[in-house]
Design an enzyme around this catalytic site. Structure first.
Site, mmCIF file in Angstrom:
data_model
loop_
_atom_site.group_PDB
_atom_site.id
_atom_site.type_symbol
_atom_site.label_atom_id
_atom_site.label_comp_id
_atom_site.label_asym_id
_atom_site.label_seq_id
_atom_site.Cartn_x
_atom_site.Cartn_y
_atom_site.Cartn_z
ATOM 1 C CG ASP A 45 -10.361 -3.708 -3.246
ATOM 2 O OD1 ASP A 45 -9.503 -3.558 -3.627
ATOM 3 O OD2 ASP A 45 -11.435 -4.128 -3.399
ATOM 4 C CB THR A 78 -0.924 0.187 1.101
ATOM 5 O OG1 THR A 78 -2.161 1.447 1.215
ATOM 6 C CG2 THR A 78 0.048 -0.163 2.156
ATOM 7 N N GLY A 124 -2.421 6.136 5.832
ATOM 8 C CA GLY A 124 -3.251 5.303 7.365
ATOM 9 C C GLY A 124 -3.727 4.641 7.517
ATOM 10 C CE LYS A 125 -6.280 1.032 2.103
ATOM 11 N NZ LYS A 125 -6.609 0.440 0.583
ATOM 12 C CD GLU A 170 -8.111 -2.422 -7.336
ATOM 13 O OE1 GLU A 170 -9.130 -1.506 -7.753
ATOM 14 O OE2 GLU A 170 -7.222 -2.476 -6.545
#
Length: 217
Positions: free
Chosen positions: A75, A21, A25-26, A46
């Protein structure tokens, strides 16, 4: 309260688990459960699908093939039943094109209040071994690649006018129990969020694996 594995365990895991990623934030959310996890800014292609799971599974296989070692891909999507599930698996694309606030306005102008919605996240793990087959939900090896373990999380709420300065993405328009995700602290959001729930389930499963014996490749 979600129980997560002892953090000391993660320091012994090699090679490092990588979260594919570019979203800091993730990564911050993931580190609440997995101290040793690192981010990897690999831009895999993707696939297009109507469900989150095949998208995450294909991303995990592509990332492992390119990077090697254990990788995690997720996802996620915002599903609004009153809009036929829109934006669903196209959530990121819709954010990039018409924007979060436009989705909120569309929902509030089209659907009678309260505008029900659900955030869903599918986390996919691939390490090139058969270890993912022990996960309760998994994709078996096939012509497209090795096995992939799958972990899902969901939280229901409603669409509201934008509030709050925290979080990212659709957080300002998605509220649970009267507060938007953007109004919560990171710890509060993690305890409630779809991604936090998927990460907690994954962390428990991953901690139970003898990764040193299985030798991720």
């Amino acid at each position: 309260m979600t129980t997560v594995p002892s953090r000391s365990w993660w320091s012994e895991v090699t090679p490092s688990l990588r979260y594919v990623t570019t979203n800091e934030g993730k990564l911050t959310e993931a580190r609440a459960y997995l101290d040793a996890i690192e981010s990897e800014a690999y831009d895999y292609v993707e696939i297009q699908a109507d469900d989150l799971e095949p998208i995450a599974v294909a991303g995990a296989r592509a990332s492992h093939a390119a990077l090697g070692g254990p990788v995690v891909v997720d996802d996620a999507g915002l599903f609004i039943p009153g809009l036929g599930g829109f934006p669903g698996p196209y959530t990121a694309y819709v954010d990039d094109t018409i924007g979060v606030e436009a989705v909120g306005r569309l929902a509030r102008s089209t659907v009678d209040p309260p505008v029900a919605a659900a955030f869903r996240c599918v986390l996919a793990y691939c390490d090139g071994t058969d270890a993912p087959l022990s996960a309760p939900t998994h994709a078996a090896a096939d012509a497209d690649g090795p096995p992939v373990a799958v972990f899902a999380g969901e939280v229901t709420g409603e669409i509201v006018p934008p509030r709050g300065d925290g979080g990212f993405g659709y957080d300002p328009i998605f509220a649970v129990d009267g507060q938007t995700f953007a109004e919560l602290t990171p710890d509060q959001k993690n305890a409630r969020s779809h991604r936090g729930r998927a990460l907690a389930t994954f962390a428990r499963w991953y901690a139970a694996q003898d990764t040193s014996a299985s030798g991720p490749g």
